[in-house]
Scaffold this active site. Structure first.
Site, PDB file in Angstrom:
ATOM      1  N   ARG A 138      20.663 -78.997  -0.899  1.00  0.00           N
ATOM      2  CA  ARG A 138      19.592 -78.072  -1.300  1.00  0.00           C
ATOM      3  C   ARG A 138      18.855 -78.606  -2.531  1.00  0.00           C
ATOM      4  O   ARG A 138      17.638 -78.455  -2.658  1.00  0.00           O
ATOM      5  CB  ARG A 138      20.180 -76.678  -1.556  1.00  0.00           C
ATOM      6  N   LYS A 240      15.269 -73.666  -5.098  1.00  0.00           N
ATOM      7  CA  LYS A 240      15.867 -73.024  -6.263  1.00  0.00           C
ATOM      8  C   LYS A 240      15.244 -73.569  -7.554  1.00  0.00           C
ATOM      9  O   LYS A 240      15.930 -74.105  -8.429  1.00  0.00           O
ATOM     10  CB  LYS A 240      17.380 -73.254  -6.237  1.00  0.00           C
ATOM     11  N   GLU A 276      14.198 -60.835  -0.015  1.00  0.00           N
ATOM     12  CA  GLU A 276      15.541 -60.957  -0.595  1.00  0.00           C
ATOM     13  C   GLU A 276      15.551 -60.244  -1.939  1.00  0.00           C
ATOM     14  O   GLU A 276      14.518 -59.764  -2.406  1.00  0.00           O
ATOM     15  CB  GLU A 276      15.936 -62.419  -0.748  1.00  0.00           C
TER      16      GLU A 276
HETATM   17  C1  LIG Z   1      16.838 -65.996  -5.013  1.00  0.00           C
HETATM   18  C2  LIG Z   1      18.201 -66.241  -4.485  1.00  0.00           C
HETATM   19  N1  LIG Z   1      18.466 -65.919  -3.208  1.00  0.00           N
HETATM   20  C3  LIG Z   1      19.670 -66.125  -2.665  1.00  0.00           C
HETATM   21  C4  LIG Z   1      20.701 -66.667  -3.394  1.00  0.00           C
HETATM   22  C5  LIG Z   1      22.024 -66.911  -2.750  1.00  0.00           C
HETATM   23  O1  LIG Z   1      22.240 -68.287  -2.519  1.00  0.00           O
HETATM   24  P1  LIG Z   1      23.710 -68.874  -2.448  1.00  0.00           P
HETATM   25  O2  LIG Z   1      24.432 -68.068  -1.421  1.00  0.00           O
HETATM   26  O3  LIG Z   1      23.535 -70.294  -2.073  1.00  0.00           O
HETATM   27  O4  LIG Z   1      24.293 -68.698  -3.794  1.00  0.00           O
HETATM   28  C6  LIG Z   1      20.484 -67.007  -4.731  1.00  0.00           C
HETATM   29  C7  LIG Z   1      21.560 -67.544  -5.541  1.00  0.00           C
HETATM   30  O5  LIG Z   1      21.630 -68.645  -5.854  1.00  0.00           O
HETATM   31  C8  LIG Z   1      19.197 -66.816  -5.292  1.00  0.00           C
HETATM   32  O6  LIG Z   1      18.938 -67.138  -6.552  1.00  0.00           O
END
Ligand SMILES: Cc1ncc(COP(=O)(O)O)c(C=O)c1O
Length: 393
Positions: A138, A240, A276
């Site tokens: 990622r 991210k 989300e």
């Molecule tokens: C905006 C956002 N959505 C979803 C997630 C969940 O991602 P992950 O399951 O890889 O931690 C995160 C956390 O990192 C996030 O910051």
């Protein structure tokens, strides 16, 4: 808390392609018999490095009262990359402030990414990482979007592993939490006109944590945001980048001041479909159908989301990744959020335009079942048939 001085630290060199368990301990250093020996010996040379604190199995922390706040640990990892796009050999070094030019790309233009993953301590003392390769991939995808070079998957995973092991005494006892590991990639070189930075830094720090929300494991109350958007089509919602997070603080602080746990965002075009929450993905259950918004560039492709989809399918749920209108959420039997920090968090209520809808919570829910399985795998209590867990020691 233990006060930490340099004299209490052992410098931990980069040990790519090596196993710590295979390194015999010698005079306060790990003796290493490969090509890395000279750099290791250099790192261990000064007699100021005593092993006193590292000999302690645990740092002096009140493990029963951990939340999700920053607790600085002994070490961080740092690796630089020059304009040619190659990352030099990284190094574990004492945790502390870093120096940046006032014109660093990350400070001026937000050229930065972060990741988040956890290390759990097993009863036998070894540590478990959950799907670190996924975080590495990622970061590579995000780096490409942000015009940055990224560490290779191997460099990333090695660095995470070294950081976790170097901070082992900060990993909570089994059942008390985990070590949250935060890799960062940033444009650290100076730049004035808008362009990618001339130098990049990859950095990892860590902090022991327990539950993310102040509610602990109690159900969350979400507020559906109708004014502010989190991401737009063609934007960076799917990666991210650090620039996705400050813009949600306004909506998040407003929701928190009104007593909500988090904000749930809608698509920025029609304000109709779920996206989300501020730092986690969302799932909606009705009957045997478990739906979650499709990842089409505006929401993060969560590693927990991906794992929960796979576990749910194996349990016989019909999992659908697609658009979910708010009206469908309002009809759901269960709603839950997923993320590394939040794990699988039950949503007790959602408020939309002054209408509050409640959902099923408690011991008999699918959410609880999925939480138990996921955490069981992450902590090594349930056999990992997926090959997700990486044991390090
Ligand atoms: C905006 C956002 N959505 C979803 C997630 C969940 O991602 P992950 O399951 O890889 O931690 C995160 C956390 O990192 C996030 O910051």
């Amino acid at each position: 808390m233990v006060s930490r001085s340099l004299a209490c630290r052992r410098v931990v060199p980069s040990l790519r392609n090596s196993s710590w368990s295979s390194l015999p301990k010698f005079g306060g250093c790990w003796r290493y018999t490969s090509q890395a020996a000279s750099s290791l010996l250099q790192a261990c040379e000064p007699s100021v490095y005593s092993t006193r604190k590292e000999e302690d199995e645990y740092a002096d922390v009140d493990w029963d009262n951990l939340g999700f706040g920053l607790m600085p640990t002994d070490y961080m990892y740092q690796m630089k990359c020059a304009q040619n796009g190659t990352f030099e050999r990284g190094q574990v070094r004492p945790y502390g402030n870093i120096e940046l030019s006032p014109s660093a790309g990350v400070l001026n233009y937000g050229q930065g990414l972060f990741e988040g993953l956890k290390a759990y301590r097993k009863e036998n003392g070894s540590l478990l990482l959950f799907r670190p390769v996924q975080n590495a991939i990622r970061m590579k995808v995000g780096a490409d979007r942000m015009c940055m070079p990224a560490p290779s998957v191997e460099q990333f995973v090695d660095a995470v592993r070294e950081t976790a092991l170097a901070n082992k005494r900060w990993v909570p006892p089994p059942g008390k939490g985990s070590l949250y590991i935060r890799p960062l990639l940033m444009g650290s070189g100076p730049i004035l006109g808008l362009a990618p930075a001339p130098e990049f830094t990859f950095l990892i720090y860590a902090s022991p944590v327990s539950t993310y929300f102040k509610e602990g494991t109690a159900p969350l109350s979400l507020y559906i945001e109708n004014e502010f958007d989190r991401a737009s089509r063609g934007g960076t919602g799917g990666i991210k980048t650090i620039t996705n997070y400050a813009p949600v603080l306004k909506a998040l602080s407003r929701a928190k001041s009104r007593g909500f746990s988090d904000v749930l965002y809608l698509d920025s075009v029609d304000k109709k479909n779920l996206e989300e929450a501020s730092s986690c993905n969302i799932f909606v259950l009705k009957g045997n159908v478990l739906a979650t918004p499709a990842t089409k560039g505006t929401i993060l492709s969560g590693i927990t989301r991906k794992s929960i989809i796979e576990i749910s399918r194996d349990l016989g749920y019909q999992v659908e990744e697609r658009a979910i209108p708010v009206e469908e959420l309002m009809e759901a039997e269960e709603v839950f959020c997923t993320g590394t920090a939040v794990v699988v968090a039950s949503v007790g209520s959602v408020t939309y335009k002054d209408k509050r809808i409640e959902f099923g919570t408690g011991a008999q829910t699918a959410c609880r079942r999925l939480y138990d399985i996921l955490v069981g795998i992450q902590m090594g209590h349930i056999k990992d048939k997926y090959g997700w867990v990486m044991e390090i020691n």
